[in-house]
Structure formats: structure tokens, C-alpha cells
Write a protein that holds these residues in place. Sequence first.
Motif, PDB file in Angstrom:
ATOM      1  N   SER A 230      18.452   2.207  50.499  1.00  0.00           N
ATOM      2  CA  SER A 230      19.849   2.605  50.331  1.00  0.00           C
ATOM      3  C   SER A 230      20.264   2.747  48.869  1.00  0.00           C
ATOM      4  CB  SER A 230      20.780   1.589  51.009  1.00  0.00           C
ATOM      5  OG  SER A 230      20.601   0.293  50.450  1.00  0.00           O
ATOM      6  N   GLU A 231      19.415   2.293  47.927  1.00  0.00           N
ATOM      7  CA  GLU A 231      19.767   2.423  46.510  1.00  0.00           C
ATOM      8  C   GLU A 231      19.734   3.897  46.114  1.00  0.00           C
ATOM      9  OE1 GLU A 231      17.478   0.454  47.670  1.00  0.00           O
ATOM     10  OE2 GLU A 231      18.208  -1.578  47.291  1.00  0.00           O
ATOM     11  N   PRO A 232      20.811   4.410  45.477  1.00  0.00           N
ATOM     12  CA  PRO A 232      20.888   5.849  45.189  1.00  0.00           C
ATOM     13  C   PRO A 232      20.221   6.260  43.881  1.00  0.00           C
ATOM     14  CG  PRO A 232      22.939   4.798  44.569  1.00  0.00           C
ATOM     15  CD  PRO A 232      22.058   3.707  45.121  1.00  0.00           C
ATOM     16  N   ASN A 233      19.379   5.414  43.288  1.00  0.00           N
ATOM     17  CA  ASN A 233      18.828   5.707  41.966  1.00  0.00           C
ATOM     18  C   ASN A 233      18.066   7.031  41.931  1.00  0.00           C
ATOM     19  OD1 ASN A 233      19.844   3.194  41.465  1.00  0.00           O
ATOM     20  ND2 ASN A 233      17.887   2.168  41.250  1.00  0.00           N
ATOM     21  N   LEU A 234      17.301   7.323  42.974  1.00  0.00           N
ATOM     22  CA  LEU A 234      16.447   8.509  42.960  1.00  0.00           C
ATOM     23  C   LEU A 234      17.256   9.795  42.918  1.00  0.00           C
ATOM     24  CD1 LEU A 234      13.445   9.499  43.226  1.00  0.00           C
ATOM     25  CD2 LEU A 234      13.943   9.815  45.650  1.00  0.00           C
ATOM     26  N   VAL A 235      18.468   9.785  43.477  1.00  0.00           N
ATOM     27  CA  VAL A 235      19.240  11.014  43.568  1.00  0.00           C
ATOM     28  C   VAL A 235      19.792  11.438  42.209  1.00  0.00           C
ATOM     29  CG1 VAL A 235      21.583  10.130  43.969  1.00  0.00           C
ATOM     30  CG2 VAL A 235      20.813  12.193  45.153  1.00  0.00           C
ATOM     31  N   VAL A 236      19.710  10.553  41.209  1.00  0.00           N
ATOM     32  CA  VAL A 236      20.250  10.886  39.891  1.00  0.00           C
ATOM     33  C   VAL A 236      19.550  12.110  39.304  1.00  0.00           C
ATOM     34  CG1 VAL A 236      20.475  10.090  37.504  1.00  0.00           C
ATOM     35  CG2 VAL A 236      21.037   8.549  39.402  1.00  0.00           C
ATOM     36  N   ALA A 237      18.226  12.180  39.429  1.00  0.00           N
ATOM     37  CA  ALA A 237      17.474  13.302  38.840  1.00  0.00           C
ATOM     38  C   ALA A 237      17.864  14.645  39.457  1.00  0.00           C
ATOM     39  CB  ALA A 237      15.974  13.045  38.974  1.00  0.00           C
ATOM     40  N   PRO A 238      17.789  14.821  40.786  1.00  0.00           N
ATOM     41  CA  PRO A 238      18.233  16.107  41.339  1.00  0.00           C
ATOM     42  C   PRO A 238      19.718  16.356  41.167  1.00  0.00           C
ATOM     43  CG  PRO A 238      17.715  14.556  43.110  1.00  0.00           C
ATOM     44  CD  PRO A 238      17.231  13.940  41.849  1.00  0.00           C
ATOM     45  N   ALA A 239      20.528  15.285  41.074  1.00  0.00           N
ATOM     46  CA  ALA A 239      21.956  15.479  40.864  1.00  0.00           C
ATOM     47  C   ALA A 239      22.224  16.136  39.517  1.00  0.00           C
ATOM     48  CB  ALA A 239      22.690  14.140  40.952  1.00  0.00           C
ATOM     49  N   PHE A 240      21.457  15.760  38.511  1.00  0.00           N
ATOM     50  CA  PHE A 240      21.605  16.395  37.198  1.00  0.00           C
ATOM     51  C   PHE A 240      20.975  17.779  37.167  1.00  0.00           C
ATOM     52  CE2 PHE A 240      22.293  12.098  35.164  1.00  0.00           C
ATOM     53  CZ  PHE A 240      23.503  12.420  34.585  1.00  0.00           C
ATOM     54  N   ALA A 241      19.738  17.899  37.641  1.00  0.00           N
ATOM     55  CA  ALA A 241      18.955  19.107  37.408  1.00  0.00           C
ATOM     56  C   ALA A 241      19.177  20.197  38.455  1.00  0.00           C
ATOM     57  CB  ALA A 241      17.465  18.747  37.340  1.00  0.00           C
ATOM     58  N   TYR A 242      19.041  19.859  39.736  1.00  0.00           N
ATOM     59  CA  TYR A 242      19.038  20.888  40.773  1.00  0.00           C
ATOM     60  C   TYR A 242      20.418  21.075  41.400  1.00  0.00           C
ATOM     61  CZ  TYR A 242      16.780  23.763  44.394  1.00  0.00           C
ATOM     62  OH  TYR A 242      16.385  24.795  45.218  1.00  0.00           O
ATOM     63  N   GLY A 243      20.933  20.019  41.987  1.00  0.00           N
ATOM     64  CA  GLY A 243      22.267  20.121  42.574  1.00  0.00           C
ATOM     65  C   GLY A 243      23.340  20.312  41.530  1.00  0.00           C
ATOM     66  N   GLY A 244      23.117  19.821  40.316  1.00  0.00           N
ATOM     67  CA  GLY A 244      24.105  19.938  39.263  1.00  0.00           C
ATOM     68  C   GLY A 244      23.959  21.195  38.435  1.00  0.00           C
ATOM     69  N   LEU A 245      22.955  21.231  37.546  1.00  0.00           N
ATOM     70  CA  LEU A 245      22.797  22.334  36.604  1.00  0.00           C
ATOM     71  C   LEU A 245      22.553  23.662  37.308  1.00  0.00           C
ATOM     72  CD1 LEU A 245      22.510  23.428  33.734  1.00  0.00           C
ATOM     73  CD2 LEU A 245      20.091  22.731  33.804  1.00  0.00           C
ATOM     74  N   ILE A 246      21.585  23.697  38.217  1.00  0.00           N
ATOM     75  CA  ILE A 246      21.248  24.961  38.869  1.00  0.00           C
ATOM     76  C   ILE A 246      22.416  25.483  39.697  1.00  0.00           C
ATOM     77  CG2 ILE A 246      19.719  26.039  40.555  1.00  0.00           C
ATOM     78  CD1 ILE A 246      18.460  25.464  37.816  1.00  0.00           C
ATOM     79  N   GLN A 247      23.104  24.593  40.391  1.00  0.00           N
ATOM     80  CA  GLN A 247      24.244  25.040  41.199  1.00  0.00           C
ATOM     81  C   GLN A 247      25.398  25.510  40.316  1.00  0.00           C
ATOM     82  OE1 GLN A 247      26.703  23.567  45.170  1.00  0.00           O
ATOM     83  NE2 GLN A 247      25.455  22.115  44.051  1.00  0.00           N
ATOM     84  N   LEU A 248      25.597  24.845  39.188  1.00  0.00           N
ATOM     85  CA  LEU A 248      26.631  25.279  38.257  1.00  0.00           C
ATOM     86  C   LEU A 248      26.320  26.669  37.714  1.00  0.00           C
ATOM     87  CD1 LEU A 248      29.170  24.690  36.580  1.00  0.00           C
ATOM     88  CD2 LEU A 248      27.700  23.574  34.891  1.00  0.00           C
ATOM     89  N   LEU A 249      25.059  26.913  37.353  1.00  0.00           N
ATOM     90  CA  LEU A 249      24.669  28.238  36.873  1.00  0.00           C
ATOM     91  C   LEU A 249      24.859  29.289  37.959  1.00  0.00           C
ATOM     92  CD1 LEU A 249      21.406  27.361  34.875  1.00  0.00           C
ATOM     93  CD2 LEU A 249      23.644  28.011  33.946  1.00  0.00           C
ATOM     94  N   SER A 250      24.536  28.939  39.196  1.00  0.00           N
ATOM     95  CA  SER A 250      24.735  29.873  40.307  1.00  0.00           C
ATOM     96  C   SER A 250      26.202  30.228  40.451  1.00  0.00           C
ATOM     97  CB  SER A 250      24.209  29.261  41.606  1.00  0.00           C
ATOM     98  OG  SER A 250      22.830  28.984  41.527  1.00  0.00           O
ATOM     99  N   GLY A 251      27.074  29.234  40.279  1.00  0.00           N
ATOM    100  CA  GLY A 251      28.503  29.502  40.345  1.00  0.00           C
ATOM    101  C   GLY A 251      28.969  30.443  39.253  1.00  0.00           C
ATOM    102  N   MET A 252      28.427  30.298  38.062  1.00  0.00           N
ATOM    103  CA  MET A 252      28.781  31.205  36.978  1.00  0.00           C
ATOM    104  C   MET A 252      28.289  32.624  37.251  1.00  0.00           C
ATOM    105  SD  MET A 252      30.582  29.458  34.835  1.00  0.00           S
ATOM    106  CE  MET A 252      31.256  28.756  36.356  1.00  0.00           C
ATOM    107  N   TRP A 253      27.115  32.737  37.855  1.00  0.00           N
ATOM    108  CA  TRP A 253      26.616  34.068  38.230  1.00  0.00           C
ATOM    109  C   TRP A 253      27.459  34.671  39.357  1.00  0.00           C
ATOM    110  CZ3 TRP A 253      21.302  31.434  37.947  1.00  0.00           C
ATOM    111  CH2 TRP A 253      20.783  31.559  36.661  1.00  0.00           C
ATOM    112  N   GLU A 254      27.971  33.820  40.245  1.00  0.00           N
ATOM    113  CA  GLU A 254      28.885  34.318  41.266  1.00  0.00           C
ATOM    114  C   GLU A 254      30.157  34.862  40.617  1.00  0.00           C
ATOM    115  OE1 GLU A 254      28.497  34.991  44.226  1.00  0.00           O
ATOM    116  OE2 GLU A 254      27.525  33.438  45.432  1.00  0.00           O
TER     117      GLU A 254
END
Length: 294
Positions: free
Chosen positions: A109-133
Motif C-alpha cells: 500500500s506504500e505509494p513510493n513507487l508511483v512517484v517515478a511515473p507520476a513525474f515522468a509519464y503521467g506528469g510530464l508526458i501528459q502535460l506535453l500531450s495537453g500542450m499539443w492538444e
Amino acid sequence: MSSTGVLNGSSSSTTAHNNDKASAPAENGAGSINSRQGYASHWDYGGNPLAHVNTGDSARFPAFAGYLQPGLYKPPKSNIANPAPLGLCGFALTTFVLSLLNWHTRDVSEPNLVVAPAFAYGGLIQLLSGMWEMAAGNTFGATALSSYGGFWISLGIMLTPGGFEIAQSYTNPVHFNYAFGFFLMGWFIFTFLLWLCTMKSTVVFCTLFFSVWMTFLLLGISYLLTPNVTGGSQNIACQKAGGMFGLLAAFLAWYVAIAGIADNNNSFFTIPVWHFPWSEKGRAARQKTEEANV
């Protein structure tokens, strides 16, 4: 209109008719159109609800999940690709991982692992996708993807172990849970507003935002129900329920993403999105059926 724009056996007469109708609808506000005459024939892409048709100025797509756009949407004239599937995949994978943790899968249940995808994939990549939208002229997609990209980045900031020490800054740990619940309830309100904009689109598109909405609601409640006692933890039942809806949201996001990628050029089948009967595409299909039965 080129020959590549005719799909699923559409005749040349249908193509000419569509081109004649190109100037009839005029965009009004967020993708609505003023004129509906000749609507059924104008939107007829040979029965394929996900056909990618390149007809230049004559193309106005119906509510189309794969474009992350609930209303009528005209793709840009430039060569920019559809950024929605990339952003949806970033959202789906990060949500999938966090939801498994909220479900306490295999007692983790510890959320430590989600920090990496939260920054890189769900965060940065999704933000860039929004800008392209934004560049593609899709206001809804830009708002949704950019906002949820910002959500994942902010979540990564809060959960970074030993990094920003936001949780440790609270003298009473229960107060952090309450504050985190306030944060999630804010996203619950935002998602509800987006969900309202999907009521005239497709079943898949609407269900995706409903499941995200329920995820934020249940997770927010789980933190707000933390007992105000020393060592009190969030409500586990609501946390697991939020994890369940989060998993549903993740798989629906992947489904919508493949709907935006698969077409007759790369897939042997199309991805159904099930237009609502009251949507533009649903009304057009019903009108066509009624005319055929006359």
C-alpha cells in the motif's frame, strides 16, 4: 477529396455529396454547428464510427473518444498527430499502478513507487500531450490532459520520500490526511465539470470521466474520514473502493487511447465507442434508419 478519404465502400456519389455539404455547417462556440440539414449524409463514413477520414475543410468529426473531444471537432490542417492517445496512456499506466496500491494488492500500500511515473509519464508526458492538444485546437483535450498532468506532478511532489517533506511538516499527521483529502476533493469537483461535458458524446468517453470522478470522490472521502486520534489512518474501505474505480478508469483510458490509434490502415477491426442515442452521431444514425424504413 482523395480516394483515401473513402472508407468501407463509400461511393463516389457520397463523396461528392459530402463535399457539397461542407459549407453548410458553421462552427458555433465549442464545436456546435448552426445548420443540421443534410446531417445524416454529411456524417456518413460508411458505418465505421472510428474512420479516420482526410477530407480537408469538409471534415467535422462526430463525438469521438479517440480524439479526447466530446463535441464536434475539426482536426487541424497541419501535420500534427493526434496527441490524445499518448496522454491517455500516460494517465492510464500511472493510475493503474496507484490504484493497485490503493487496492492493497498483495498487501502493498506504500505509494513510493508511483512517484517515478507520476513525474515522468503521467506528469510530464501528459502535460506535453495537453500542450499539443492546445496546438491542435482541442480545448477540452488540452484542459483535461494538461490538468491531470499537473495533478500527477503535484502528487509526485507530495509523495517523494524524504524530498519535499510536506507530510512531515504537519505536527499532527491526521491534519495532513485532512489536507490531502481537500486536495483530492478539489480534483473531484474539476472532474465533475469535465464529466458534464461528455453527456452528449459516447458511452466509453462518458464512463471514463465518471470513473475518474468516482475515484477522486472515494479517495478524498477516505482521507477525510481519518479518525482524529494519534496514529489514525485513512478509511481503508473507501481507499479500496477508490482503487477499484481507479482500475476501471485506467482500462477505459487505455481503451479510448486504442480507439484513437486503430484505424483501417493498422488494424483488422475497429474499436466501438457506442454513441449515445441523443448525441449528434446517434441522432444521425437514427434518422438514417428511419429514412431507410420509409
